[in-house]
Enzyme design. Structure first.
Site: not given
Length: 212
Positions: A181-183, A151, A93
């Site tokens: 912002g991440s995943r 994450v 993301m």
């Protein structure tokens, strides 16, 4: 449509919106020209915390994307949280994606584990094991295990997860949020058929990642 807990803008963003709006308005009163950067920040915060309701596919045995973003990994690997070999699908993301996280399947939560860690770029392989993260291991109604892991990324500094062991989730149900912002990593049984490929853009709830 999923049971939507708040209108349009995620509740996690309300304090940020209030502060950025107050600063922009105050700067406008003082000097309209100097207020422009603050209005840009307000618009950015507004778009970051948007959280639209989504239509939920109802086919049997499907796994939905838990997040908006881009698929950066599809591979066979070890699921360290479910203690098994699995197929990993990772969704990255960026700051312009919706950051609300939603359950990919129907089932019962077996484990919720939080791990403190680093904040390296979430696009890197080592982010899955080195970064701050929160893992949820869930058993589906037909006894299969699906693990999904929030994450943190380079800018993300807060993972929010609202569920606990024993909770029963429905596909598309909102269960958490990651700020800035991440995943999300999804570990699937080896028998699953993946329906996406690296580089695909996916949307939380509406995109089918796999079929169990």
């Amino acid at each position: 449509m999923n049971n939507y807990p708040h209108p349009i803008i995620a509740r996690e963003g309300w304090p940020f919106l209030a502060i950025s709006l107050a600063l922009a308005v105050a700067a406008t009163v003082w000097c309209a020209l100097w207020s422009i950067p603050l209005w840009i920040i307000f618009v950015f915060v507004l778009q970051f915390f948007r959280d639209p309701a989504r239509e939920i596919p109802q086919q049997e045995g499907i796994v939905l994307s838990p997040a908006d973003g881009r698929v950066i990994k599809v591979e066979r690997t070890q699921d360290p949280y479910g203690q098994r070999e699995a197929i990993l699908v990772s969704v990255f993301m960026n700051v312009f994606n919706v950051h609300s996280n939603r359950s990919p399947v129907d089932g019962t939560v077996q484990k919720v584990q939080y791990f403190p860690g680093k904040f390296v770029n979430a696009d890197l392989d080592k982010a899955s094991t080195d970064n701050e993260r929160n893992a949820v291991v869930l058993t589906t109604n037909d006894g299969q295990t699906v693990t999904f892991v929030q994450v943190a990324g380079l800018i993300a500094r807060r993972i929010l997860c609202y569920i606990k062991v024993g909770d029963v989730l429905t596909r598309g149900q909102r269960y958490g949020f990651i700020r800035f912002g991440s995943r999300v990593d999804v570990y699937l049984p080896l028998t699953a058929t993946v329906k996406v490929a690296i580089g695909d853009k996916v949307s939380a709830t509406t995109t089918i990642l796999a079929k169990l």
